[in-house]
Write a protein that holds these residues in place. Structure first.
Motif, PDB file in Angstrom:
ATOM      1  N   ASP A  26       1.046  -1.064  -0.171  1.00 54.31           N
ATOM      2  CA  ASP A  26      -0.041   0.161   0.280  1.00 54.31           C
ATOM      3  C   ASP A  26       0.212   1.215   0.238  1.00 54.31           C
ATOM      4  OD1 ASP A  26      -2.380  -1.412  -0.560  1.00 54.31           O
ATOM      5  OD2 ASP A  26      -2.691  -0.813   1.598  1.00 54.31           O
ATOM      6  N   GLY A  27       2.042   1.108   0.848  1.00 55.74           N
ATOM      7  CA  GLY A  27       3.088   2.354   1.033  1.00 55.74           C
ATOM      8  C   GLY A  27       3.322   3.195  -0.795  1.00 55.74           C
ATOM      9  N   LEU A  28       3.467   1.633  -1.573  1.00 52.07           N
ATOM     10  CA  LEU A  28       3.671   2.032  -2.829  1.00 52.07           C
ATOM     11  C   LEU A  28       3.184   3.361  -3.423  1.00 52.07           C
ATOM     12  CD1 LEU A  28       5.770  -1.345  -3.993  1.00 52.07           C
ATOM     13  CD2 LEU A  28       6.696   0.975  -3.616  1.00 52.07           C
ATOM     14  N   LEU A  29       1.141   2.940  -3.369  1.00 50.63           N
ATOM     15  CA  LEU A  29       0.547   3.662  -4.186  1.00 50.63           C
ATOM     16  C   LEU A  29       0.642   5.155  -3.487  1.00 50.63           C
ATOM     17  CD1 LEU A  29      -2.311   0.934  -3.907  1.00 50.63           C
ATOM     18  CD2 LEU A  29      -1.037   1.343  -6.057  1.00 50.63           C
ATOM     19  N   ALA A  30       0.675   5.320  -1.744  1.00 53.67           N
ATOM     20  CA  ALA A  30       0.660   5.794  -1.285  1.00 53.67           C
ATOM     21  C   ALA A  30       1.589   6.831  -2.391  1.00 53.67           C
ATOM     22  CB  ALA A  30       1.049   5.807   0.015  1.00 53.67           C
ATOM     23  N   ILE A  31       2.786   6.817  -1.900  1.00 48.51           N
ATOM     24  CA  ILE A  31       4.300   7.476  -2.502  1.00 48.51           C
ATOM     25  C   ILE A  31       3.862   8.238  -3.462  1.00 48.51           C
ATOM     26  CG2 ILE A  31       6.236   7.535  -3.120  1.00 48.51           C
ATOM     27  CD1 ILE A  31       7.213   4.832  -1.316  1.00 48.51           C
ATOM     28  N   GLY A  32       3.178   6.904  -4.383  1.00 46.35           N
ATOM     29  CA  GLY A  32       3.022   8.118  -6.435  1.00 46.35           C
ATOM     30  C   GLY A  32       1.781   8.905  -5.791  1.00 46.35           C
ATOM     31  N   MET A  33       0.299   8.609  -4.736  1.00 49.46           N
ATOM     32  CA  MET A  33      -0.179   9.844  -4.738  1.00 49.46           C
ATOM     33  C   MET A  33       0.231  10.655  -4.490  1.00 49.46           C
ATOM     34  SD  MET A  33      -3.821   9.638  -4.791  1.00 49.46           S
ATOM     35  CE  MET A  33      -4.566   8.568  -5.094  1.00 49.46           C
ATOM     36  N   THR A  34       1.232  10.382  -3.432  1.00 43.50           N
ATOM     37  CA  THR A  34       1.617  11.917  -2.738  1.00 43.50           C
ATOM     38  C   THR A  34       2.442  12.778  -3.925  1.00 43.50           C
ATOM     39  OG1 THR A  34       2.476  10.415  -0.802  1.00 43.50           O
ATOM     40  CG2 THR A  34       3.982  12.819  -0.789  1.00 43.50           C
ATOM     41  N   PHE A  35       2.444  11.976  -4.801  1.00 42.02           N
ATOM     42  CA  PHE A  35       3.440  13.040  -5.845  1.00 42.02           C
ATOM     43  C   PHE A  35       2.731  14.215  -6.411  1.00 42.02           C
ATOM     44  CE2 PHE A  35       7.535  10.915  -4.760  1.00 42.02           C
ATOM     45  CZ  PHE A  35       8.318  11.511  -5.395  1.00 42.02           C
ATOM     46  N   VAL A  36       1.384  13.066  -6.747  1.00 35.67           N
ATOM     47  CA  VAL A  36       0.085  13.704  -7.789  1.00 35.67           C
ATOM     48  C   VAL A  36      -0.487  14.658  -6.574  1.00 35.67           C
ATOM     49  CG1 VAL A  36      -2.090  13.096  -8.602  1.00 35.67           C
ATOM     50  CG2 VAL A  36      -0.184  11.575  -8.138  1.00 35.67           C
ATOM     51  N   VAL A  37      -0.672  14.506  -5.735  1.00 36.42           N
ATOM     52  CA  VAL A  37      -1.478  15.453  -4.518  1.00 36.42           C
ATOM     53  C   VAL A  37      -0.357  16.876  -3.831  1.00 36.42           C
ATOM     54  CG1 VAL A  37      -2.462  15.558  -2.002  1.00 36.42           C
ATOM     55  CG2 VAL A  37      -2.977  13.437  -3.543  1.00 36.42           C
ATOM     56  N   LEU A  38       0.443  16.417  -3.969  1.00 37.61           N
ATOM     57  CA  LEU A  38       1.327  18.025  -4.315  1.00 37.61           C
ATOM     58  C   LEU A  38       1.273  18.664  -5.020  1.00 37.61           C
ATOM     59  CD1 LEU A  38       4.674  16.499  -2.898  1.00 37.61           C
ATOM     60  CD2 LEU A  38       2.908  17.890  -1.297  1.00 37.61           C
ATOM     61  N   THR A  39       0.764  18.175  -5.683  1.00 36.54           N
ATOM     62  CA  THR A  39       1.053  19.061  -7.182  1.00 36.54           C
ATOM     63  C   THR A  39      -0.708  19.647  -6.780  1.00 36.54           C
ATOM     64  OG1 THR A  39       0.343  17.765  -8.876  1.00 36.54           O
ATOM     65  CG2 THR A  39       2.176  18.078  -8.971  1.00 36.54           C
ATOM     66  N   GLY A  40      -2.105  19.182  -6.675  1.00 34.15           N
ATOM     67  CA  GLY A  40      -2.865  20.148  -6.435  1.00 34.15           C
ATOM     68  C   GLY A  40      -3.936  18.984  -7.058  1.00 34.15           C
ATOM     69  N   GLY A  41      -3.336  17.894  -7.242  1.00 36.99           N
ATOM     70  CA  GLY A  41      -4.545  16.714  -8.295  1.00 36.99           C
ATOM     71  C   GLY A  41      -4.840  15.608  -7.183  1.00 36.99           C
TER      72      GLY A  41
ATOM     73  N   SER B  62      -7.364   6.426  -9.808  1.00 36.90           N
ATOM     74  CA  SER B  62      -6.988   4.819 -10.872  1.00 36.90           C
ATOM     75  C   SER B  62      -5.647   4.426  -9.941  1.00 36.90           C
ATOM     76  CB  SER B  62      -6.694   5.258 -12.195  1.00 36.90           C
ATOM     77  OG  SER B  62      -5.223   6.473 -12.954  1.00 36.90           O
ATOM     78  N   VAL B  63      -4.818   4.884  -9.712  1.00 34.17           N
ATOM     79  CA  VAL B  63      -4.183   3.772  -8.668  1.00 34.17           C
ATOM     80  C   VAL B  63      -4.198   2.455  -8.301  1.00 34.17           C
ATOM     81  CG1 VAL B  63      -2.899   5.732  -7.981  1.00 34.17           C
ATOM     82  CG2 VAL B  63      -4.737   4.284  -6.046  1.00 34.17           C
ATOM     83  N   GLY B  64      -5.875   1.666  -7.547  1.00 33.78           N
ATOM     84  CA  GLY B  64      -6.352   0.767  -7.669  1.00 33.78           C
ATOM     85  C   GLY B  64      -6.779   0.047  -8.614  1.00 33.78           C
ATOM     86  N   ALA B  65      -7.364   0.443  -9.446  1.00 29.92           N
ATOM     87  CA  ALA B  65      -7.438  -0.657 -11.174  1.00 29.92           C
ATOM     88  C   ALA B  65      -5.933  -0.463 -12.096  1.00 29.92           C
ATOM     89  CB  ALA B  65      -8.519   1.108 -11.744  1.00 29.92           C
TER      90      ALA B  65
ATOM     91  N   SER C 207       3.115   7.664 -10.182  1.00 33.47           N
ATOM     92  CA  SER C 207       1.661   7.625  -9.878  1.00 33.47           C
ATOM     93  C   SER C 207       1.778   6.470 -10.284  1.00 33.47           C
ATOM     94  CB  SER C 207       1.266   8.155  -9.861  1.00 33.47           C
ATOM     95  OG  SER C 207      -0.237   7.755  -9.131  1.00 33.47           O
ATOM     96  N   GLY C 208       1.172   5.760 -11.211  1.00 32.91           N
ATOM     97  CA  GLY C 208       1.392   4.561 -12.079  1.00 32.91           C
ATOM     98  C   GLY C 208       2.222   3.824 -12.354  1.00 32.91           C
ATOM     99  N   VAL C 209       3.544   4.405 -12.110  1.00 32.05           N
ATOM    100  CA  VAL C 209       4.484   2.701 -12.594  1.00 32.05           C
ATOM    101  C   VAL C 209       4.667   2.253 -11.458  1.00 32.05           C
ATOM    102  CG1 VAL C 209       6.731   2.435 -12.499  1.00 32.05           C
ATOM    103  CG2 VAL C 209       6.179   4.018 -14.159  1.00 32.05           C
TER     104      VAL C 209
END
Length: 321
Positions: A57-72, A76-79, A226-228
């Motif tokens: 789950d941490g891998l998903l959350a790290i990628g999500m952090t990059f996205v959220v930091l830009t305001g996005g 789709s991460v789960g799918a 985030s996708g990778v």
């Protein structure tokens, strides 16, 4: 400026302390409570199991952090995780005879493809991230079901299964992946111009553009990351459960977003920390594991998790006032 004034200026207020270290304190408190209620909670085997699950789950959350930091946001991460999991498992079947590296590469390419698609839609075609990644979630689900008509993929090769169930000494392989990715991402965010640009884009998009930052490129690349990372989480998951399952990744985007928020990253962008995200994902899994050990009903656990997330956002909002 006098020495007294300088000290007063540098002194951290109570609200600032809560904003900075509240999640870490919460993690310690949870750990102590469950250790008291169930002493076997702190056993080596249980702690290792929690870390193994948290690393995925941490891998998903790290990628999500990059996205959220830009305001996005990336819904789709789960799918994408599930889609990469199935396609990697397809090429990892023992009967196919393909090398494990090929199965991993296929999974990574799936994540890369969705990352590029999301990034281009959001950055270059001005599609709101919520809408764009919601559409990608549907596309990824469809491609997952199309591969095997929604049937599981069994009989994976032993070398592939090692990625999810093997050990490097006492350390589970998923944890090794997690540590490596974490080190790389820490370097990117805090030691490079790219990391500073991410914070700048999230803090003030127009200001970042005027200052010469290629904001579209920055926004596009965070979705690629985030996708990778979502794909890597999917590959490890299929290796851990020793088969490709179409339900892999269902609902994982919620936990990823929750971990980011609990860790102190602002959904408005421009403010947050990567170590906080790791603390957030550990809180989520320690909470689940501890409540399981105490014997709390699974449905009640969902209620508790919901209140934890909402409470964390409320504290973050109060500390920002």
């Amino acid at each position: 400026m006098s020495q007294k004034t300088a000290v007063k200026k540098n002194k951290m207020t109570g609200k600032q302390f809560v904003a900075q270290y509240g999640s870490l304190i919460g993690l310690v408190v949870l750990f102590v409570i469950f250790a008291i209620l169930r002493p076997r909670f702190v056993s080596f085997g249980n702690v290792r199991n929690v870390l193994r699950i948290s690393s995925i789950d941490g891998l998903l959350a790290i990628g999500m952090t990059f996205v959220v930091l830009t305001g996005g946001i990336d819904l789709s991460v789960g799918a994408v995780m599930g889609c990469a999991s199935m396609y990697a498992a397809y090429f990892a079947q023992a009967s196919m005879g393909y090398p494990t590296i090929m199965a991993v590469a296929v999974g990574a390419l799936v994540g890369l493809g969705f990352g590029v698609f999301n990034g281009v839609c959001v950055a270059y075609f001005k599609v709101p991230s919520f809408v764009g990644t919601l559409g990608s979630m549907s596309i990824a689900k469809g491609l997952t079901f199309l591969l095997t008509d929604a049937k599981p993929i069994p009989n994976l090769s032993d070398s592939f299964k090692f990625l999810g169930g093997g050990y490097l000494g006492p350390i589970p392989i998923p944890c090794v992946f997690m540590i490596l990715i974490l080190v790389i991402c820490f370097f990117l965010l805090y030691k490079t111009k790219y990391g500073r640009y991410i914070y700048a884009v999230g803090g003030n998009l127009n200001g970042a553009r005027v200052s010469g930052i290629n904001t579209k490129q920055i926004m596009c690349t965070v979705y690629i990351i985030s996708g990778v990372l979502s794909a890597l989480a999917g590959v490890i998951t299929s290796a851990r459960v020793t088969s490709g399952v179409t339900s892999t990744g269902d609902g994982y985007e919620t936990d990823a977003i929750a971990a980011v928020v609990i860790g102190g990253t602002s959904l408005a962008g421009g403010r947050g920390r990567l170590w906080g995200t790791i603390v957030g994902i550990l809180i989520m899994h320690i909470l689940s594991n501890g409540l399981d050990m105490v014997g709390v009903n699974a449905y009640i656990q969902l209620v508790v998790k919901g209140f934890v997330v909402i409470g964390t956002v409320m504290l973050d909002g109060l500390s920002a006032d």
